[in-house]
Design an enzyme around this catalytic site. Sequence first.
Site, PDB file in Angstrom:
ATOM      1  N   ASN A   1       0.892  -1.172   0.000  1.00  0.00           N
ATOM      2  CA  ASN A   1       0.000   0.000   0.000  1.00  0.00           C
ATOM      3  C   ASN A   1       0.921   1.210   0.000  1.00  0.00           C
ATOM      4  OD1 ASN A   1      -1.801   2.037   0.463  1.00  0.00           O
ATOM      5  ND2 ASN A   1      -2.720   1.128   2.291  1.00  0.00           N
TER       6      ASN A   1
ATOM      7  N   ARG B   1      -2.637  -2.050  -3.489  1.00  0.00           N
ATOM      8  CA  ARG B   1      -3.832  -1.222  -3.396  1.00  0.00           C
ATOM      9  C   ARG B   1      -3.703  -0.151  -4.473  1.00  0.00           C
ATOM     10  NH1 ARG B   1      -4.969   3.525   0.915  1.00  0.00           N
ATOM     11  NH2 ARG B   1      -7.095   4.013   0.278  1.00  0.00           N
TER      12      ARG B   1
ATOM     13  N   HIS C   1     -12.205   3.577  -0.501  1.00  0.00           N
ATOM     14  CA  HIS C   1     -12.023   2.732   0.691  1.00  0.00           C
ATOM     15  C   HIS C   1     -12.690   1.367   0.492  1.00  0.00           C
ATOM     16  CE1 HIS C   1     -11.484   6.651   3.133  1.00  0.00           C
ATOM     17  NE2 HIS C   1     -10.295   6.098   2.927  1.00  0.00           N
TER      18      HIS C   1
ATOM     19  N   ARG D   1      -7.942  16.717   3.844  1.00  0.00           N
ATOM     20  CA  ARG D   1      -8.903  16.980   2.761  1.00  0.00           C
ATOM     21  C   ARG D   1     -10.180  17.598   3.329  1.00  0.00           C
ATOM     22  NH1 ARG D   1      -8.766  11.004   0.510  1.00  0.00           N
ATOM     23  NH2 ARG D   1      -7.084  10.675   2.009  1.00  0.00           N
TER      24      ARG D   1
ATOM     25  N   GLU E   1      -7.345  -4.253   5.138  1.00  0.00           N
ATOM     26  CA  GLU E   1      -7.283  -4.110   3.677  1.00  0.00           C
ATOM     27  C   GLU E   1      -6.203  -5.024   3.092  1.00  0.00           C
ATOM     28  OE1 GLU E   1      -6.899  -0.085   4.940  1.00  0.00           O
ATOM     29  OE2 GLU E   1      -7.921   0.608   3.131  1.00  0.00           O
TER      30      GLU E   1
END
Length: 410
Positions: A9, A96, A184, A244, A385
Amino acid sequence: MTQTLLVINSGSSSVKFAAYDVLPDAALQRIANGRIEGIGSAPRLRVWGQSGEPLEDRRISVSDDPVLGPEEAFEALFEWLGQHAAGRTLGAVGHRVVHGGELFTRPARVTPAILAQLAGFTALAPLHQPHNLSAIRAIASLYPDLPQVACFDTEFHTTQPWVAQACALPRQITEAGVKRYGFHGLSYEYIASVLPDQLGAVANGRVVVAHLGNGASLCAMRGRRSVSSTMGFTALDGLVMGTRCGSLDPGVVLYLMSGLGMSVQAVEKLLYEQSGLLGVSGISSDMRTVEASAAPEARQAIDLYVYRIAQQLGSLAASLGGLEALVFTAGIGENSASLRRRVCEDAAWLGVALDEETNQAGGSGARCISTAGSRVAVWVIPTNEELMIARHTQAVLQGRGAHDWRSGRV
Ligand code: AMP
């Protein structure tokens, strides 16, 4: 020889990784995980073993040059793996990749042509996509024959109905791919795969999962499929995040450019890197630091963070027509009891009743934190993940296309 799969990742200045052995019954066992931090400045390799014990923590350096890029960083990682992987062979690397656009609705074995297509989505995920792809390129140049598999954060949301995906823009713009993709997805897919173990029959009901990490979003699920998400065309939309801004009147963007004379690059930097918790608090993008601060701006940043979650939770509950379970996951969702308490207080009108003692008690596994009488079951479920990426990578290698997480097979 045991086959090992490596999961990557890759972010702007750090790379998280995990290595899994494929056991004789095809189950995956994590044997190590770690990160390379400080890429482009003073990189450091840190590795932990199966039970979280530290295995490595050292500066990466080649001759006298301390400033290394991704290729040298991966070289150091592969060297470490080579030294510590006796009796193992590396079968593939799974990555990812944040944006798969409309083209990629399943994990894909990367070819030069696919890499070029994925590069086309860079403007849609400028914080992530270039780094995801530079990891693939760096590994391909070191080991051209090693299979690499791209797993997409957008994929889980392809089940959303048209109304959840559409922007109210003219047809030709929508047809050019300007629609709400959601992100996500690898985290949500993992949570969806374990929901029945924790929630029983409620797992297939109306569930909102709150992935609250550096990036943050909510996903509404019914039948463990995504029906709506707070993130949209890009990973900027929705909740307040570390750096963000989340939802923003598009007129603000026009004003920043035409009224304040900001360039596209300056606006991009402002919205992706200088806003959110960092911009509002003026202190940090890291929730732990913001929570620890007594500054009024830090309080306001958290107030806004919670307000947006509560507001958008209501919006997703409306798109589901009700709510039976709320699941918190990722760094903030799993670890900040005070944040969970505040969100649950604001969601009382939906039937959420938090058991403050179990909420505060902490723990590392999945746990129910609502009262016995709560109309909405509230859970904390740690996400994984990396495992999802490893499972998809294994499936692609075996020619199965994608891991079928609904089958319950591991
Ligand atoms: P992630 O992107 O999932 O790694 O999450 C990173 C975010 O989780 C950062 O904002 C961290 O400050 C936050 N975080 C991690 N541990 C805690 C904690 N114990 N309390 C509050 N926030 C935390």
